[in-house]
Design a protein around this motif. Structure first.
Motif, short mmCIF file in Angstrom:
data_model
loop_
_atom_site.label_atom_id
_atom_site.label_comp_id
_atom_site.label_asym_id
_atom_site.label_seq_id
_atom_site.Cartn_x
_atom_site.Cartn_y
_atom_site.Cartn_z
N ILE A 1 -0.67 -8.26 2.72
CA ILE A 1 -0.14 -6.90 2.54
C ILE A 1 1.16 -6.82 3.32
O ILE A 1 1.18 -6.84 4.55
CB ILE A 1 -1.17 -5.85 2.99
N LEU B 1 0.85 -1.19 0.00
CA LEU B 1 0.00 0.00 0.00
C LEU B 1 0.88 1.23 0.00
O LEU B 1 1.79 1.34 0.83
CB LEU B 1 -0.85 0.03 1.27
N LEU C 1 -3.35 0.42 -3.69
CA LEU C 1 -3.05 -0.98 -3.43
C LEU C 1 -2.30 -1.52 -4.64
O LEU C 1 -2.82 -1.49 -5.75
CB LEU C 1 -4.35 -1.75 -3.21
#
Lengths: 672, 672
Positions: free
Chosen positions: B311, B212, B225
């Motif tokens: 992530i 991110l 993203l």
């Protein structure tokens, strides 16, 4: 019985509280902060957790309710509880469960006492080069012409004065940097970790750079509070490992983890809480610090009291299981072939992440592991004794709850672990106990009269100089058991095979009236605080024989591996090692034959090594090197292992090899 | 009135709850999750928080209780509340306090709406070299002959196959390593940060390496993203900065911190919570990932849904105040001479430490700051536009809630911050609002009839193609205000000095019946959803003049510093920059004179730079270089500053310099 919890009261402590129905009484005692001995980890094999149900209901006392509220009698309890005791309400605390309100009496024998830990630090000859160092700097305040940030001003000053480059800073330190600079009028003392990270900034030029070296044993924990400027040990703090309540040895702890979903976290948290209570002790004391040198120049004597943020470095050494449990790494594979640890390499972990209540930005250095059964504590032993840097071949025997062996010199070093069992620590021995007040620690047996004299921990006069009722003997600890076995052998009461001889004086020797097992009474009931004779049984002698055979076999197989017949020195490490009588250990054949003069007790070498890693950062690299360069040898895989072990169970022929024991050992033994 | 708290209900949202007595109604709204506009940070100078007390007591409605339960009328409230409104129960939410139970109506004008954020990512031409990379390895399971630890086995495989050396591992990853190895049958995919640390291990060869890039603006937050294998932007997420409720601009936020002991923590937590809600959005969506290459070889299209642990990297850019508030560094000195930040240097902070709900072992890269008023967002702009790598002299104007200017080329780069005030964002403007649905964003004025046509956000047809009641106009956003001022000037309604001319068409021009202030009606009441005419006042025009003069003066002083008369290109960055009409901006003299063709809008360059830092780790080093090598220039310290600013407030002579505007600008202006 509609309620989901019940009131439980423990006597004599008076601790009380509600606990969920269905849990064991030992578990209930843990939750209410009452420590009942459970050395076997609730495996129902030690009988130590015997307690007495006083009332099974506070409203309706009576024998029925004792069983109603503590669950039905279970098969196996009769192994440890006699019919008379059963009548009185005795139960095994690991078997009986809470099924209703209970008033429980915990007999002294079942109370987990505070152990006497003797782990005084030895003077060490090491170069002082700690991982954390302090630097005093004076900054120029920012102006509109040069409004550069606080961190960059600090770095510029540290680079200019001390040639420190590319520093980073812990977020928590950055958060308070501005206030600290203001409080110190732009003059501050900066603590830097490994020339890499700023972990503390304090106003002005005040000193205070302290560290803790912590040796986490299975049974005891010792912490050395060190002045990182002078290298001196300021205080030694110790405690029982709080995990003892979950099981006395490594295997019991691993089992506790496997059987309880939150067991690992609970054991880890208990240890961290324990370490924090040690730190609290240090914080509550006044210390006089004197140092002629250090990197801040000379300092006058001063009386100081710590703040948590003054503790800026920590090193921790433990066996691999203690390591894994502390870090909440699954220890289960350590107990299963091929005994693979999660990690060998040392770790640097932030204090706030482990929950240690010192400076939150400090790093905790965790010593590396050698193998699944030989951990950072053994790396510490090697750092302290340095066999890998010397020509003479050393045999280092570290006897704790587990036995760890190191053999070799600068050319080659091997290590192994031997399953001594907990007997040498007093567990799985009829009247065994840890080295706590009331434990027999020294013992002699007259070879002619078979009379016994002994000394207990916490009382200076021996039995022969005391009134019987003053002894208040409670049990036997490791060194006492070793003495007892050796003395029984020397007095001819047991023979070479460890069996009681046929012709015994009837006074102390007897068969137990119920079990029929042969035993020798060491202390009469009137001398004890437990109200019965303290004896050593045939079974106890077998346990010690197994333990000593285990060590002896390990040493022999390792010597065979290196192709040597003798060693240049034998070093006995560990608190137990400091207390045993080396001659008697040789008598029963615990170590390979060598001259008494070549045997030396080196005390808590693991703790010393941990302190070395704290005081000299280069030794941390050496620790990693050692952990990967000492060869681990799995004894049980050796072809000769079982045979050698069987051989070693006997007591040795004195005439064969122990000729230097002549004069110590009576004639009838030598000539047997 | 004996109670210490009172029940407050907000309409039309219906949110309710008990709050302590004595707090302001704006504060009560925050605690109950109702967002009332308070752009001035409760300084009582914007009048945006006007609310209506419906009942001052639920038992006894009536005019008296309105004042009884909301505290007495305070001097100053009449500045924003007319006698008629007062009669109806209107109060200023920042002045009126909770003194008893209250039912409060929040008019639409006071509701903090959801802003339309248009921060679509531009295609970037960058080398893909992310800080986190994934490696697939197959391990040989341990045996008794080779029982080496899991971590070391993993490292050995990574070194052998990928030449990765001296890796460390995050504790949380180590804790689950064993289970992961078992689940993957010793075949795993390892995520390594900066070739230094193992931050994730997943069973098997599955991919999923996402990051991110987050641009934290004072008003809006945009998050990109990205697929770290292909470099593609998979989604753009955005939200209002939740801190807006504590004040619209940086200074209000700093004040909020200074006036509230927990203000800093609260603002930081609100932002982190907001970021977590953005992450939750991403986690709830299905994405189709297609990638022809990447370091895992080719991958077919696949529809995936994220897990938080997928992530694995984050980069964050914000101005210095946003940076400090996020990290809970005291922002107070940023507002006081000499405006010194705590740190310039970039930071790597573990996700778990910031509380971001992504992979807890991931690092958050925080872009470095240039100065107290020019932060990591400007570093991002420079990374994206690369003036420091080029010959042409660029002037980059990033207009957000604050204005940031960069001027120079590869030889020298200077930056500055100009206090545009919040007018360009719609604040401190009579009918100003953020770029949210219902805001006038485009506007023309017929120079002959003075008739107005306009377009609102969220509705395609302009006013002239719509029924009045369909417009539901709510206010004017930044680009609409700029259009309005320029069009008023072009239509000859206001003169060069920014004053309304003497001879006006009476239709839309008038003096406000109560205040007497001159205003020009842009939308009649029937076209609005707020039930009254929307006008632009003389005061509003002055605010825009100040803002544009501020930018113009900054540019001019910077050019003077570099000794240049013109620039090779002007780049307008920021969401506002994407929406303004550059010709009209030139007409009112917002930028130094240059050819229209040389002006280019570069969109959210700060966000682009943040994305660059996410996708190419070398750019992180470059970011630190930039932050310390761009020279900050404090405009207010320049000798000519005040004089130049006064000069720049006027609208420019068209004939002098803007000859390329011939044809755009009417004859009467050019000849004035």
């Amino acid at each position: 019985m509609q309620t989901k919890s019940a009131m439980v009261i423990f006597q004599p402590s008076g601790r009380r509280g509600r606990v969920p129905l269905g849990i064991s009484i030992v578990e209930a005692s843990r939750r209410l902060g009452v420590d009942i001995e459970a050395p076997c980890g609730e495996k129902q094999v030690c009988g130590k957790c015997k307690i007495r149900i006083e009332h099974g209901s506070f409203q309706k006392p009576g024998i029925e309710s004792k069983y109603l509220h503590a669950g039905p009698w279970q098969p196996g309890e009769e192994k440890y509880i006699s019919p008379e005791e059963m009548e009185k309400g005795y139960r095994m605390g690991c078997v009986a469960t809470v099924e209703g309100d209970l008033l429980i009496f915990v007999p002294e024998a079942a109370r987990a006492g505070k152990q006497v830990v003797s782990k005084a630090p030895r003077p060490l000859d090491i170069t002082l080069n700690p991982a954390v160092k302090q630097y005093y700097v004076e900054l120029v305040p920012p102006t509109l012409e040069d409004p550069t940030g606080n961190f960059e001003r600090l770095c510029a000053a540290l680079e200019k004065q001390y040639d420190l480059k590319s520093l980073r800073i812990d977020l928590s330190v950055l958060r308070s940097l501005q206030d600290t600079l203001a409080a110190g009028d732009w003059k501050v003392t900066v603590t830097v970790w490994m020339d890499q990270e700023i972990i503390h900034v304090r106003p002005g030029s005040g000193s205070g750079n302290f560290g803790l070296a912590i040796d986490v044993g299975t049974t005891t924990v010792a912490a050395y509070l060190c002045d990182l400027v002078s290298g001196q040990v300021i205080d030694t703090l110790s405690m029982m490992n709080p995990q003892v309540k979950y099981g006395e040895d490594v295997v019991s702890r691993i089992s506790y983890h496997m059987e309880n979903p939150d067991g690992l976290k609970r054991m880890s948290t208990d240890l961290v809480d324990g370490l924090n209570s040690l730190i609290d002790q240090a914080l509550s004391r006044d210390y006089t610090i004197s140092s002629p040198g250090g990197n801040n120049g000379s300092r006058p004597d001063q009386v100081i009291r710590f703040q948590p943020e003054d503790i800026l470095d920590v090193s921790i050494a433990g066996n691999t299981a203690m390591h894994h449990i502390l870090l909440q790494l699954d220890p289960e594979p350590l107990g299963v072939i091929p005994f693979t640890p999660d990690i060998h390499h040392s770790l640097d972990i932030k204090a706030h992440r482990l929950g240690l209540k010192i400076n939150p930005a400090a790093h905790i250095f965790i010593l590396p592991n050698e193998a699944g059964f030989v951990g950072g504590d053994n790396v510490g032993v090697i750092l302290a004794e340095e066999p890998h840097r010397q020509d003479p071949v050393q045999l280092i025997i570290d006897i704790g709850t587990n036995g760890e062996l190191v053999l070799g010199n600068k050319d080659r070093l091997i290590c192994s672990s031997c399953a001594t069992g907990p007997a040498l620590e007093g567990a799985q021995i009829e009247f065994g106990m840890r080295a706590a007040p009331g434990a027999i620690e020294r013992l002699t047996i007259d070879p002619v009269t078979h009379d016994v004299d002994y000394k207990v921990i916490g009382r200076d006069p021996w039995r022969s100089y005391s009134e019987p009722q003053d002894m208040k003997t409670k049990g036997i600890c490791g060194s006492g058991i070793l003495d007892a076995v050796a003395q029984l052998f020397l007095a001819g009461i047991v023979n070479k095979s460890g069996a009681f001889g046929k012709h015994q004086f009837p006074k102390r020797f007897r068969r137990h009236p119920e079990t029929g097992i042969k035993e020798f009474v060491l202390a009469w009931a009137e001398e004890t605080s437990i109200g019965k004779n303290i004896a050593i049984t045939q079974h106890d002698i077998r346990q010690i024989q197994l333990a000593k055979a285990s060590i002896y076999t390990g040493c022999k197989l390792m010597m065979k591996k290196l192709g040597i017949d003798s060693v240049d020195s034998v070093k006995i490490a560990g608190a137990f090692g400091s207390h045993i009588d080396c001659t008697l250990a040789l008598v029963i054949g615990m170590f390979p034959d060598c001259a008494i003069d070549d045997i030396v007790s080196v005390g808590n070498a693991a703790g010393d090594g941990c302190r070395i890693a704290l005081l000299n950062r280069d030794k941390r690299l050496e620790a990693d090197w050692v952990s990967r360069n000492v060869e681990y040898m799995e004894l049980t895989l050796e072809e000769d292992f079982q045979w050698q072990l069987m051989e070693a169970i006997q007591f040795p022929h004195m005439t064969d090899t122990f000729d230097h024991l002549a004069g110590v050992v009576p004639e009838h033994i030598l000539n047997e």
